[in-house]
Write a protein that holds these residues in place. Structure first.
Motif, PDB file in Angstrom:
ATOM      1  N   VAL A  56      26.052  31.415  34.375  1.00 15.84           N
ATOM      2  CA  VAL A  56      26.369  32.575  35.210  1.00 15.84           C
ATOM      3  C   VAL A  56      27.852  32.921  35.134  1.00 15.84           C
ATOM      4  N   ILE A  57      28.713  31.920  35.289  1.00 19.70           N
ATOM      5  CA  ILE A  57      30.147  32.225  35.321  1.00 19.70           C
ATOM      6  C   ILE A  57      30.632  32.677  33.948  1.00 19.70           C
ATOM      7  N   CYS A  58      30.026  32.160  32.885  1.00 14.95           N
ATOM      8  CA  CYS A  58      30.390  32.639  31.551  1.00 14.95           C
ATOM      9  C   CYS A  58      30.024  34.112  31.405  1.00 14.95           C
ATOM     10  N   LYS A  59      28.820  34.458  31.830  1.00 15.35           N
ATOM     11  CA  LYS A  59      28.377  35.845  31.742  1.00 15.35           C
ATOM     12  C   LYS A  59      29.261  36.757  32.588  1.00 15.35           C
ATOM     13  N   LEU A  60      29.562  36.305  33.793  1.00 10.09           N
ATOM     14  CA  LEU A  60      30.328  37.125  34.728  1.00 10.09           C
ATOM     15  C   LEU A  60      31.753  37.366  34.222  1.00 10.09           C
ATOM     16  N   LEU A  61      32.389  36.306  33.751  1.00 10.21           N
ATOM     17  CA  LEU A  61      33.792  36.432  33.339  1.00 10.21           C
ATOM     18  C   LEU A  61      33.948  36.994  31.933  1.00 10.21           C
ATOM     19  N   GLY A  62      32.923  36.797  31.098  1.00 14.04           N
ATOM     20  CA  GLY A  62      33.063  37.172  29.699  1.00 14.04           C
ATOM     21  C   GLY A  62      33.624  36.029  28.865  1.00 14.04           C
ATOM     22  N   VAL A  63      33.250  34.801  29.195  1.00 19.10           N
ATOM     23  CA  VAL A  63      33.644  33.601  28.445  1.00 19.10           C
ATOM     24  C   VAL A  63      32.483  33.200  27.544  1.00 19.10           C
ATOM     25  N   PRO A  64      32.718  32.973  26.253  1.00 20.57           N
ATOM     26  CA  PRO A  64      31.607  32.585  25.362  1.00 20.57           C
ATOM     27  C   PRO A  64      30.962  31.283  25.823  1.00 20.57           C
ATOM     28  N   HIS A  65      29.654  31.328  26.017  1.00 19.93           N
ATOM     29  CA  HIS A  65      28.960  30.130  26.495  1.00 19.93           C
ATOM     30  C   HIS A  65      29.042  28.989  25.490  1.00 19.93           C
ATOM     31  N   GLN A  66      29.179  29.313  24.215  1.00 18.13           N
ATOM     32  CA  GLN A  66      29.272  28.242  23.212  1.00 18.13           C
ATOM     33  C   GLN A  66      30.564  27.436  23.347  1.00 18.13           C
ATOM     34  N   ASP A  67      31.525  27.940  24.129  1.00 11.86           N
ATOM     35  CA  ASP A  67      32.764  27.196  24.356  1.00 11.86           C
ATOM     36  C   ASP A  67      32.648  26.228  25.528  1.00 11.86           C
ATOM     37  N   VAL A  82      34.351  40.539  34.169  1.00  8.14           N
ATOM     38  CA  VAL A  82      35.469  40.470  35.116  1.00  8.14           C
ATOM     39  C   VAL A  82      36.812  40.367  34.399  1.00  8.14           C
ATOM     40  N   LEU A  83      36.904  39.572  33.343  1.00  9.95           N
ATOM     41  CA  LEU A  83      38.185  39.476  32.637  1.00  9.95           C
ATOM     42  C   LEU A  83      38.602  40.827  32.063  1.00  9.95           C
ATOM     43  N   SER A  84      37.655  41.552  31.512  1.00 10.48           N
ATOM     44  CA  SER A  84      37.976  42.889  30.989  1.00 10.48           C
ATOM     45  C   SER A  84      38.430  43.816  32.103  1.00 10.48           C
ATOM     46  N   ALA A  85      37.739  43.743  33.256  1.00  7.26           N
ATOM     47  CA  ALA A  85      38.118  44.603  34.382  1.00  7.26           C
ATOM     48  C   ALA A  85      39.523  44.258  34.880  1.00  7.26           C
ATOM     49  N   LEU A  86      39.844  42.974  34.933  1.00  8.51           N
ATOM     50  CA  LEU A  86      41.164  42.565  35.409  1.00  8.51           C
ATOM     51  C   LEU A  86      42.270  43.009  34.466  1.00  8.51           C
ATOM     52  N   VAL A  87      42.028  42.906  33.180  1.00 10.89           N
ATOM     53  CA  VAL A  87      43.088  43.178  32.214  1.00 10.89           C
ATOM     54  C   VAL A  87      43.278  44.672  31.973  1.00 10.89           C
ATOM     55  N   THR A  88      42.307  45.484  32.367  1.00 10.38           N
ATOM     56  CA  THR A  88      42.415  46.939  32.174  1.00 10.38           C
ATOM     57  C   THR A  88      42.535  47.685  33.499  1.00 10.38           C
ATOM     58  N   ASP A  89      42.659  46.977  34.594  1.00 12.79           N
ATOM     59  CA  ASP A  89      42.653  47.594  35.926  1.00 12.79           C
ATOM     60  C   ASP A  89      43.786  48.625  36.050  1.00 12.79           C
ATOM     61  N   ARG A  90      43.449  49.752  36.675  1.00 14.17           N
ATOM     62  CA  ARG A  90      44.440  50.802  36.923  1.00 14.17           C
ATOM     63  C   ARG A  90      44.500  51.115  38.417  1.00 14.17           C
ATOM     64  N   GLY A  91      44.402  50.114  39.249  1.00 15.88           N
ATOM     65  CA  GLY A  91      44.396  50.303  40.692  1.00 15.88           C
ATOM     66  C   GLY A  91      45.750  50.706  41.243  1.00 15.88           C
ATOM     67  N   PRO A  92      45.788  51.116  42.522  1.00 18.40           N
ATOM     68  CA  PRO A  92      47.035  51.595  43.133  1.00 18.40           C
ATOM     69  C   PRO A  92      48.115  50.519  43.230  1.00 18.40           C
ATOM     70  N   GLU A  93      47.734  49.271  43.229  1.00 12.65           N
ATOM     71  CA  GLU A  93      48.731  48.188  43.309  1.00 12.65           C
ATOM     72  C   GLU A  93      49.092  47.643  41.933  1.00 12.65           C
ATOM     73  N   GLY A  94      48.660  48.328  40.881  1.00 12.02           N
ATOM     74  CA  GLY A  94      48.900  47.819  39.540  1.00 12.02           C
ATOM     75  C   GLY A  94      47.872  46.754  39.189  1.00 12.02           C
ATOM     76  N   ARG A  95      48.236  45.881  38.297  1.00  9.38           N
ATOM     77  CA  ARG A  95      47.316  44.823  37.913  1.00  9.38           C
ATOM     78  C   ARG A  95      48.045  43.482  37.936  1.00  9.38           C
ATOM     79  N   LEU A  96      47.291  42.428  37.813  1.00  9.69           N
ATOM     80  CA  LEU A  96      47.873  41.088  37.786  1.00  9.69           C
ATOM     81  C   LEU A  96      48.826  40.962  36.601  1.00  9.69           C
ATOM     82  N   SER A  97      49.938  40.249  36.802  1.00 12.59           N
ATOM     83  CA  SER A  97      50.837  39.981  35.682  1.00 12.59           C
ATOM     84  C   SER A  97      50.107  39.086  34.678  1.00 12.59           C
TER      85      SER A  97
END
Length: 445
Positions: free
Chosen positions: A150-161, A251-266
């Protein structure tokens, strides 16, 4: 078996199968000073402190030398930033808001909900794998692989890793163990992977951290955890860069491309947060499912009710979070001022341990607290904590446990424990069976 203070006995692995009589003895003094730390064991006092801004989650606020041997190895690696889990407002709140945007309400309110069908299929597929067998290890065969998928699917981490981050996860979780005894490679939710200098090779290079060895003490476990955090961070940094170039619906893709009003995570905060989400996203749920299966098999009447009515899974999991919480205690709090709690003054800079599992069995809050009762009313347990640090992944963990336990109840005919009590993981903070062997007569379709 340890014969020292109550706290030492709770940390003793020999008492892991049933620490609750020790918690009952601990509650006779709601706030006590043991082995250099202030231990809070009753419901209302714990709840109050979880909402008290004068109690910090940042151990850098601790008075140097305070706490004695149990906290001597808690110092953070100065070369590694800490996750928002170990920060206080306002920085904690800012980082949590930026992370929540990719994970849940109000920006992504349906991300977890919309995974329900896929999660159901994962559970069904894992239980299908029981076909032709008359005994399984619930930890190895369901409770561990399901949350990892589940967490691999959610985050976008390859399950084979998984063999790679399993090794890192094992070392990091071992570093959370505050007890003074040697470590063990039996701590994780599954056997230790070949985490050596010749560890599992993948497209992103080998793992170099060693898993915790049987002879490791707290200092070695701490160093191993820091090394594992660095290596896992490098792995995720590379993965995040791939998601930046080719974003997907994760989720990783959403975090790295986020364009929210507070910017994104460094970039640094993004890596640290990804480490937190990957580890926390499966370690506690493994124990929740395993503890739940064990509790159901010890309560066959409730198991039959769940088989007949899967809707019982919702209140059942809430009661499980009270009765057998996967997170038993929070050992890394610090008083920012002198705190008067239940007649005891906790001095500024002192380490404070909040015993969540003890509070969940407090008879001043819950009627007949040592009885597992899925029909319990007003069940405001501490299983996910409370206040600003309330568990970030609670909705997902709830859903995973509900689906897994309902699947076990419906499909396994004649399930029974092979060993009771089962062998337990060493860690007193994240408590759960190391193995849970279950025999059964057949498998329903």
């Amino acid at each position: 078996m340890t014969s020292g203070t109550l706290l030492q006995q709770i940390l003793d692995h020999a008492n892991r199968p049933d620490p609750y009589p020790l918690y009952a003895a601990l509650r006779e003094t709601p706030v006590s000073r043991q082995d250099g730390v202030y231990v809070v064991s009753t419901y209302w006092e714990i709840l109050g402190l979880l909402h008290d801004p004068r109690l910090s989650s940042d151990t850098r606020n601790r008075t140097p030398g305070a706490g004695g041997p149990l906290t001597a190895d808690e110092e953070e690696d100065p070369n590694l930033p800490v996750s928002f889990l170990r920060l206080d407002p306002p920085e904690h709140d800012r980082l949590r808001r930026l992370t929540t945007r990719a994970f849940g309400p109000p920006v992504c309110p349906r991300r977890v909900h919309d995974m329900r069908g896929e999660l159901s299929r994962m559970v069904a597929g894992l239980i299908d794998g029981f076909e032709g067998r008359d005994e399984v290890d619930i930890v190895e065969d369901l409770a561990y692989p399901f949350p990892v998928m589940v967490i691999c699917k959610l985050l976008g981490v390859p399950h084979q890793d998984e063999p790679r981050f399993h090794a890192w996860s094992e070392a990091i979780v071992s570093g959370l163990d505050p007890s003074g005894g040697p470590g063990t490679s039996e701590d994780s939710g599954r056997p230790a992977g070949p985490a050596t200098s010749d560890g599992p090779a993948t497209s992103r290079g080998p793992v170099t951290v060693d898993g915790p060895a049987a002879s490791d003490g707290p200092a070695e476990r701490r160093r191993g955890a820091q090394q594992a955090r660095r290596e896992l961070g490098m792995y995720l940094a590379e993965l995040i860069e791939e998601h930046r170039r080719t974003p997907g619906d994760d989720v990783l893709s959403a975090l790295v491309t986020d364009r929210g009003p507070e910017g994104r995570l460094s970039p640094v905060d993004l890596v640290v947060t990804a480490v937190l989400l990957l580890i926390a996203g499966h370690e506690t749920t493994v124990n929740l499912i395993a503890n739940g299966t064990l509790t159901l098999l010890r309560n066959p009447g409730t198991l039959r009710r769940l088989r007949d009515d899967p809707r019982l899974a919702i209140p059942l999991v809430e009661e499980l979070l009270r009765f057998e919480p996967p997170v038993q205690l929070l050992p890394q709090r610090t008083a920012l001022a002198d705190l008067d709690v239940a007649g005891t003054t906790i001095p500024k800079g002192a380490p404070v341990w909040l015993m969540l599992a003890s509070g969940n069995r407090d008879p001043r809050r819950f009627t007949d607290p040592d009885r597992f009762d899925p029909d319990r009313r007003d069940n405001r347990h501490l299983g996910f904590g409370s206040g600003v640090h309330y568990c970030f992944g609670a909705p997902l963990a709830r859903l995973e446990a509900q689906l897994a336990l309902a699947g076990i109840a419906r499909r396994l005919t004649g399930p029974r424990l092979v060993t009771d009590p089962p062998p337990y993981r060493r860690n007193p903070v994240l408590r759960g069976p190391r193995h849970l062997r279950v025999a059964f007569d057949g498998l329903a379709p």
